[in-house]
Scaffold this motif. Structure first.
Motif: not given
Length: 184
Positions: A111-128
């Protein structure tokens, strides 16, 4: 209904869940040697990171022009995509819990890593993937000392806070992107 699910990556999400379950069943308790690391890695170390990387990709809107032309709000479509991805994440977490004691220690980290990945996608889109790859390397260094186990216990409120913050970050990024497109 099949076209939106295909566009949102439902098949990729399903494949990621199936491959993660197969990994847990076949390799999670094995010790794995990878050349850059001087120590053996437990197979469970890979479950949170690889799940997050695989499930983050469908969060990216690969057809923004089609989304603009849609009759539904882009925010609603993005939240539906987010719910689909997190349903896949919940399936992995549920399987971790079902698979025994070691899985119960690993589930919060999924859950933590998926949350971090979701936030990174929100910030960087395809550069996640850019911040996720060094995080994977650091995680494999840190987790080699006894993951999963009591040394890696984290409070549930921290996991819930991270998940809520990630969902909020994703929703805000989509709303901001939608507002910017409407101004053009």
């Amino acid at each position: 209904m099949r076209a939106p699910l295909r566009t949102w990556g439902a098949s990729r999400i399903g494949l990621a869940v199936v491959l993660t379950v197969l990994w847990i069943e076949t390799t999670a308790t094995d010790q794995i040697t990878i050349p850059p690391f001087t120590h053996d890695l437990n197979g469970w170390c890979f479950v949170p990171t690889l799940t997050a990387i695989a499930l983050a990709e469908p969060l990216i809107d690969r057809s923004p022009q089609l989304t603009e032309l849609g009759v539904r709000s882009p925010l609603l479509l993005a939240l539906a995509r987010l719910a689909l991805v997190w349903t896949g994440g919940a399936a992995v977490v549920g399987y971790c819990w079902w698979s025994g004691d070691l899985g119960r220690w690993a589930a919060p980290y999924v859950l933590l890593f998926l949350a971090f990945a979701t936030a990174v996608v929100a910030a960087l889109s395809s550069w996640y993937w850019l911040p996720l790859l060094p995080l994977v390397f650091v995680w494999l260094q840190v987790s080699a000392s006894g993951f999963p186990g009591p040394d890696f216990a984290i409070p549930r409120w921290q996991v819930a806070t991270a998940v809520a913050a990630a969902w909020l970050a994703y929703a805000v990024s989509i709303a901001v992107r939608d507002a910017a497109q409407r101004r053009q």
